[in-house]
Write a protein that holds these residues in place. Structure first.
Motif, mmCIF file in Angstrom:
data_model
loop_
_atom_site.group_PDB
_atom_site.id
_atom_site.type_symbol
_atom_site.label_atom_id
_atom_site.label_comp_id
_atom_site.label_asym_id
_atom_site.label_seq_id
_atom_site.Cartn_x
_atom_site.Cartn_y
_atom_site.Cartn_z
ATOM 1 N N VAL A 1 96.194 57.248 -2.554
ATOM 2 C CA VAL A 1 97.005 56.028 -2.540
ATOM 3 C C VAL A 1 96.229 54.876 -3.172
ATOM 4 N N PRO A 2 96.936 53.908 -3.757
ATOM 5 C CA PRO A 2 96.247 52.731 -4.293
ATOM 6 C C PRO A 2 95.432 52.046 -3.203
ATOM 7 N N ALA A 3 94.206 51.679 -3.522
ATOM 8 C CA ALA A 3 93.313 51.069 -2.528
ATOM 9 C C ALA A 3 93.921 49.816 -1.921
ATOM 10 N N ALA A 4 94.661 49.049 -2.707
ATOM 11 C CA ALA A 4 95.242 47.800 -2.217
ATOM 12 C C ALA A 4 96.237 48.031 -1.084
ATOM 13 N N GLU A 5 96.835 49.222 -1.015
ATOM 14 C CA GLU A 5 97.848 49.500 0.015
ATOM 15 C C GLU A 5 97.245 49.855 1.364
ATOM 16 N N GLY B 1 85.959 54.832 -6.378
ATOM 17 C CA GLY B 1 84.918 54.035 -7.001
ATOM 18 C C GLY B 1 85.332 53.322 -8.270
ATOM 19 N N ILE B 2 86.641 53.274 -8.518
ATOM 20 C CA ILE B 2 87.161 52.609 -9.708
ATOM 21 C C ILE B 2 87.806 51.290 -9.280
ATOM 22 N N PRO B 3 87.433 50.146 -9.863
ATOM 23 C CA PRO B 3 88.072 48.869 -9.494
ATOM 24 C C PRO B 3 89.589 48.963 -9.639
ATOM 25 N N GLY B 4 90.309 48.578 -8.564
ATOM 26 C CA GLY B 4 91.753 48.691 -8.573
ATOM 27 C C GLY B 4 92.243 50.120 -8.554
ATOM 28 N N GLY B 5 91.395 51.029 -8.092
ATOM 29 C CA GLY B 5 91.713 52.457 -8.124
ATOM 30 C C GLY B 5 92.360 52.984 -6.862
ATOM 31 N N PHE B 6 91.994 54.226 -6.509
ATOM 32 C CA PHE B 6 92.654 54.930 -5.413
ATOM 33 C C PHE B 6 91.703 55.214 -4.254
ATOM 34 N N VAL B 7 92.323 55.508 -3.100
ATOM 35 C CA VAL B 7 91.604 55.974 -1.924
ATOM 36 C C VAL B 7 92.172 57.330 -1.530
ATOM 37 N N VAL B 8 91.301 58.251 -1.208
ATOM 38 C CA VAL B 8 91.692 59.570 -0.721
ATOM 39 C C VAL B 8 91.730 59.529 0.802
ATOM 40 N N LEU B 9 92.838 59.985 1.388
ATOM 41 C CA LEU B 9 92.983 60.049 2.840
ATOM 42 C C LEU B 9 93.389 61.464 3.260
ATOM 43 N N GLY B 10 92.721 61.977 4.272
ATOM 44 C CA GLY B 10 93.062 63.286 4.818
ATOM 45 C C GLY B 10 92.939 63.254 6.330
#
Length: 221
Positions: free
Chosen positions: A123-127, A175-184
């Motif tokens: 998901v987008p990190a901002a969310e 680790g990418i600015p404005g990138g994603f986060v992995v959630l499990g």
């Protein structure tokens, strides 16, 4: 080939003959072992993922009772869509990444097929930056695992209902600015192994390098 493939996750005593004893039990239940992945050893126990070929999906209760006689513990059983050579799977994923390493769907597929973490959400990190575990993952640049009472809303549809002991929640930033986060997320009895976390970290490192190389090439041209 008739029948199906099933993936078993089994906690096995770490001593000679333990895995052979489990294999004999599975053979007695008409399950052919076609793949074994041994995860990290902790104390006197190890976590093994075993892919078997059988006529039908085995019932958890029946299989749990059968393997417990060897001193092992069945943690989970589920379908395995196909039996694939891990080297081929890895190279196929890298090839797909070369075309568009920033693509979210390709990252999610890699995590499922190479790190073995499923269900997973990218998901987008901002969310999700308001989640404390996400903030810790972004701040440290590492994969973070935390014991929680309830999993976040976005994971509940795919998550197997937890028992009273809660669940393990995993978060990792790409680790990418404005990138994603992995959630499990997983039930408390089925922890994330060090092997899985190492695979996830290596996968994210590979993706970052590919994205950085594309950006540097774009600047150079």
């Amino acid at each position: 080939m008739a029948g199906i493939f099933a993936r078993l996750r089994i906690d096995v005593p770490d001593h000679p003959g333990a895995l052979a004893a489990v294999s004999r039990v599975l053979a007695g239940l008409a399950m052919n072992v076609v793949e074994v992945s041994i995860h990290e050893v902790e104390g006197e126990r190890a976590t093994d993922e075993i892919v078997v070929h059988c006529e039908a999906m085995p019932a958890y209760d029946m299989l749990h009772e059968a393997v417990s006689g060897t001193g092992a513990e069945l943690l989970s059983v589920g379908p395995c869509s196909q039996r694939s050579d891990p080297t081929v799977v890895g190279l196929t994923w890298v090839t797909a990444m070369l075309d568009a390493p920033e693509r979210r769907s390709t990252l999610a597929t890699g995590i499922r097929s190479l790190a073995g973490i499923d269900p997973v959400q990218v998901v987008p990190a901002a969310e999700v930056e308001g989640l404390s575990i996400v903030a810790a993952a972004i701040a440290t640049g590492r994969v973070v695992v935390q014991h929680v009472a309830r999993v976040p809303e976005l994971l509940r549809d795919a998550y197997v209902a937890p028992d009273e002991s809660g669940a393990w929640l995993l978060a990792a930033s790409d680790g990418i600015p404005g990138g994603f986060v992995v959630l499990g997320a997983r039930p408390y009895a089925i922890r994330f192994t060090a092997t899985e976390l190492s695979r996830l970290s290596a996968l994210l490192d590979c993706r970052r390098q590919l994205i950085r190389s594309r950006e540097e090439s774009a600047v150079a041209t």
